[in-house]
Design a protein around this motif. Structure first.
Motif, PDB file in Angstrom:
ATOM      1  N   GLY A  98       0.824  -1.201   0.000  1.00  0.00           N
ATOM      2  CA  GLY A  98       0.000   0.000   0.000  1.00  0.00           C
ATOM      3  C   GLY A  98       0.856   1.248   0.000  1.00  0.00           C
ATOM      4  N   ALA A  99       0.218   2.387  -0.196  1.00  0.00           N
ATOM      5  CA  ALA A  99       0.939   3.651  -0.318  1.00  0.00           C
ATOM      6  C   ALA A  99       1.748   3.970   0.931  1.00  0.00           C
ATOM      7  N   THR A 100       1.132   3.843   2.101  1.00  0.00           N
ATOM      8  CA  THR A 100       1.824   4.201   3.348  1.00  0.00           C
ATOM      9  C   THR A 100       3.008   3.290   3.601  1.00  0.00           C
ATOM     10  N   GLU A 101       2.829   1.996   3.366  1.00  0.00           N
ATOM     11  CA  GLU A 101       3.932   1.053   3.574  1.00  0.00           C
ATOM     12  C   GLU A 101       5.050   1.292   2.575  1.00  0.00           C
ATOM     13  N   LEU A 102       4.693   1.578   1.335  1.00  0.00           N
ATOM     14  CA  LEU A 102       5.711   1.827   0.315  1.00  0.00           C
ATOM     15  C   LEU A 102       6.503   3.087   0.637  1.00  0.00           C
ATOM     16  N   ALA A 103       5.828   4.144   1.076  1.00  0.00           N
ATOM     17  CA  ALA A 103       6.526   5.376   1.453  1.00  0.00           C
ATOM     18  C   ALA A 103       7.482   5.122   2.615  1.00  0.00           C
ATOM     19  N   ALA A 104       7.053   4.289   3.564  1.00  0.00           N
ATOM     20  CA  ALA A 104       7.900   3.987   4.719  1.00  0.00           C
ATOM     21  C   ALA A 104       9.123   3.169   4.331  1.00  0.00           C
ATOM     22  N   LEU A 105       9.019   2.396   3.250  1.00  0.00           N
ATOM     23  CA  LEU A 105      10.125   1.542   2.817  1.00  0.00           C
ATOM     24  C   LEU A 105      11.119   2.256   1.905  1.00  0.00           C
ATOM     25  N   LEU A 106      10.811   3.489   1.503  1.00  0.00           N
ATOM     26  CA  LEU A 106      11.684   4.198   0.564  1.00  0.00           C
ATOM     27  C   LEU A 106      13.151   4.250   0.999  1.00  0.00           C
ATOM     28  N   PRO A 107      13.453   4.516   2.273  1.00  0.00           N
ATOM     29  CA  PRO A 107      14.878   4.554   2.652  1.00  0.00           C
ATOM     30  C   PRO A 107      15.618   3.256   2.341  1.00  0.00           C
ATOM     31  N   GLU A 108      14.901   2.117   2.347  1.00  0.00           N
ATOM     32  CA  GLU A 108      15.531   0.830   2.044  1.00  0.00           C
ATOM     33  C   GLU A 108      15.576   0.560   0.540  1.00  0.00           C
ATOM     34  N   LEU A 109      14.752   1.259  -0.220  1.00  0.00           N
ATOM     35  CA  LEU A 109      14.667   1.012  -1.664  1.00  0.00           C
ATOM     36  C   LEU A 109      15.573   1.925  -2.483  1.00  0.00           C
ATOM     37  N   ILE A 110      15.930   3.067  -1.931  1.00  0.00           N
ATOM     38  CA  ILE A 110      16.696   4.049  -2.702  1.00  0.00           C
ATOM     39  C   ILE A 110      18.066   3.521  -3.112  1.00  0.00           C
ATOM     40  N   SER A 111      18.735   2.799  -2.245  1.00  0.00           N
ATOM     41  CA  SER A 111      20.063   2.295  -2.590  1.00  0.00           C
ATOM     42  C   SER A 111      20.022   1.360  -3.798  1.00  0.00           C
ATOM     43  N   PRO A 112      19.148   0.331  -3.834  1.00  0.00           N
ATOM     44  CA  PRO A 112      19.102  -0.482  -5.059  1.00  0.00           C
ATOM     45  C   PRO A 112      18.618   0.281  -6.280  1.00  0.00           C
ATOM     46  N   ILE A 113      17.740   1.282  -6.095  1.00  0.00           N
ATOM     47  CA  ILE A 113      17.326   2.109  -7.230  1.00  0.00           C
ATOM     48  C   ILE A 113      18.534   2.844  -7.799  1.00  0.00           C
ATOM     49  N   ARG A 114      19.297   3.492  -6.929  1.00  0.00           N
ATOM     50  CA  ARG A 114      20.477   4.247  -7.380  1.00  0.00           C
ATOM     51  C   ARG A 114      21.509   3.305  -8.014  1.00  0.00           C
ATOM     52  N   ASN A 115      21.715   2.143  -7.403  1.00  0.00           N
ATOM     53  CA  ASN A 115      22.685   1.190  -7.946  1.00  0.00           C
ATOM     54  C   ASN A 115      22.297   0.746  -9.354  1.00  0.00           C
ATOM     55  N   ALA A 116      21.011   0.518  -9.573  1.00  0.00           N
ATOM     56  CA  ALA A 116      20.552   0.088 -10.898  1.00  0.00           C
ATOM     57  C   ALA A 116      20.773   1.192 -11.928  1.00  0.00           C
ATOM     58  N   LEU A 117      20.431   2.416 -11.579  1.00  0.00           N
ATOM     59  CA  LEU A 117      20.625   3.524 -12.511  1.00  0.00           C
ATOM     60  C   LEU A 117      22.102   3.758 -12.799  1.00  0.00           C
ATOM     61  N   ASP A 118      22.932   3.560 -11.801  1.00  0.00           N
ATOM     62  CA  ASP A 118      24.364   3.824 -11.963  1.00  0.00           C
ATOM     63  C   ASP A 118      25.078   2.788 -12.823  1.00  0.00           C
ATOM     64  N   THR A 119      24.428   1.661 -13.129  1.00  0.00           N
ATOM     65  CA  THR A 119      25.096   0.654 -13.961  1.00  0.00           C
ATOM     66  C   THR A 119      25.314   1.137 -15.389  1.00  0.00           C
ATOM     67  N   ARG A 120      24.495   2.102 -15.840  1.00  0.00           N
ATOM     68  CA  ARG A 120      24.503   2.572 -17.241  1.00  0.00           C
ATOM     69  C   ARG A 120      24.131   1.440 -18.196  1.00  0.00           C
ATOM     70  N   ASN A 121      23.545   0.371 -17.670  1.00  0.00           N
ATOM     71  CA  ASN A 121      23.070  -0.742 -18.489  1.00  0.00           C
ATOM     72  C   ASN A 121      21.657  -0.418 -18.948  1.00  0.00           C
ATOM     73  N   HIS A 122      21.447  -0.384 -20.264  1.00  0.00           N
ATOM     74  CA  HIS A 122      20.185   0.097 -20.817  1.00  0.00           C
ATOM     75  C   HIS A 122      18.986  -0.694 -20.285  1.00  0.00           C
ATOM     76  N   VAL A 123      19.083  -2.015 -20.287  1.00  0.00           N
ATOM     77  CA  VAL A 123      17.962  -2.855 -19.851  1.00  0.00           C
ATOM     78  C   VAL A 123      17.663  -2.638 -18.375  1.00  0.00           C
ATOM     79  N   ILE A 124      18.695  -2.645 -17.556  1.00  0.00           N
ATOM     80  CA  ILE A 124      18.501  -2.463 -16.115  1.00  0.00           C
ATOM     81  C   ILE A 124      17.920  -1.086 -15.829  1.00  0.00           C
ATOM     82  N   MET A 125      18.442  -0.063 -16.492  1.00  0.00           N
ATOM     83  CA  MET A 125      17.947   1.291 -16.258  1.00  0.00           C
ATOM     84  C   MET A 125      16.475   1.417 -16.655  1.00  0.00           C
ATOM     85  N   CYS A 126      16.121   0.901 -17.828  1.00  0.00           N
ATOM     86  CA  CYS A 126      14.723   0.977 -18.267  1.00  0.00           C
ATOM     87  C   CYS A 126      13.803   0.257 -17.294  1.00  0.00           C
ATOM     88  N   ASP A 127      14.211  -0.938 -16.875  1.00  0.00           N
ATOM     89  CA  ASP A 127      13.373  -1.704 -15.950  1.00  0.00           C
ATOM     90  C   ASP A 127      13.197  -0.967 -14.625  1.00  0.00           C
TER      91      ASP A 127
END
Length: 216
Positions: A98-127
């Motif tokens: 749900g929205a509230t739970e997802l917002a609360a989990l953001l601090p744990e999700l940001i690191s893998p989000i940033r890591n995926a974007l930083d790969t510069r791998n087209h498929v990973i970034m798009c996904d």
């Protein structure tokens, strides 16, 4: 060109800024290691040539605070079957959150989000960008506002790639059909961020991406 003697003219990013980076410089992902230990309850099923995951436990009883960040980490995977486990699994977990739970989990999700974007791998970034869009759709304004403090970790890569693939020639139409054009995905996501992020969203996007224009 600037006429000021003390002006510093910043040119375009170097070609190396777009080079794909090692996906797992520190070894296997946490997702893969955890799966290899038998601690992720998914297996693969084969049905008429299609590969689908099957949960070994009731998905409704899973601890999202534990498993959702783990599956986000798995978005770095490109090897079969781990990429399949991660991508199908994260979508099914997102159906539960749900929205509230997802917002609360953001601090744990940001690191893998940033890591995926930083790969510069087209498929990973798009996904991952599509997954960011899914987060905003699921969480609405609550998640949109909660994302604003993390723009500084997400938007530098957006700024770099926002206009990167505007000249793909014959590949443009194909990539647009498959929603794999990074420039289009980034623009869509920025607009979603602005519309869901509240009063501070636009000014923070504009700070990181000066040529962004409001959609309001």
């Amino acid at each position: 060109m600037s006429t000021r003697k003390d002006a510093v003219v910043v040119g375009p990013p170097s070609a190396g800024a777009y080079l794909e980076r090692p996906l797992r410089p520190d070894g296997p992902t946490t997702f893969r290691r955890t799966h290899e230990r038998g601690n992720i309850p998914v297996v693969m099923e084969h049905n008429r040539g299609l590969h689908r995951i099957r949960w070994l436990e009731d998905i409704e009883t899973l601890d999202l605070a534990h498993f959702l960040p783990l599956f986000f980490d798995g978005m770095l995977e490109t090897d079969h079957p781990y990429s399949l486990y991660a991508r199908q699994g994260v979508q099914q977990l997102m159906d539960r959150v749900g929205a509230t739970e997802l917002a609360a989990l953001l601090p744990e999700l940001i690191s893998p989000i940033r890591n995926a974007l930083d790969t510069r791998n087209h498929v990973i970034m798009c996904d991952m960008i599509k997954l960011l869009q899914r987060m905003v759709k699921v969480g609405g304004d609550e998640v949109g506002r909660a994302l604003v403090p993390y723009y500084r970790q997400i938007l530098p890569v957006f700024s770099l790639y926002r206009n990167h693939n505007v000249n793909l020639g014959d590949g443009v139409e194909y990539s647009q059909r498959r929603r794999e054009n990074l420039g289009d995905l980034i623009q869509e996501t920025l607009e979603m961020f602005e519309l869901s992020g509240g009063d501070e969203a636009f000014i923070n996007i504009k700070y990181m991406i000066p040529d962004y224009h409001t959609v309001k």
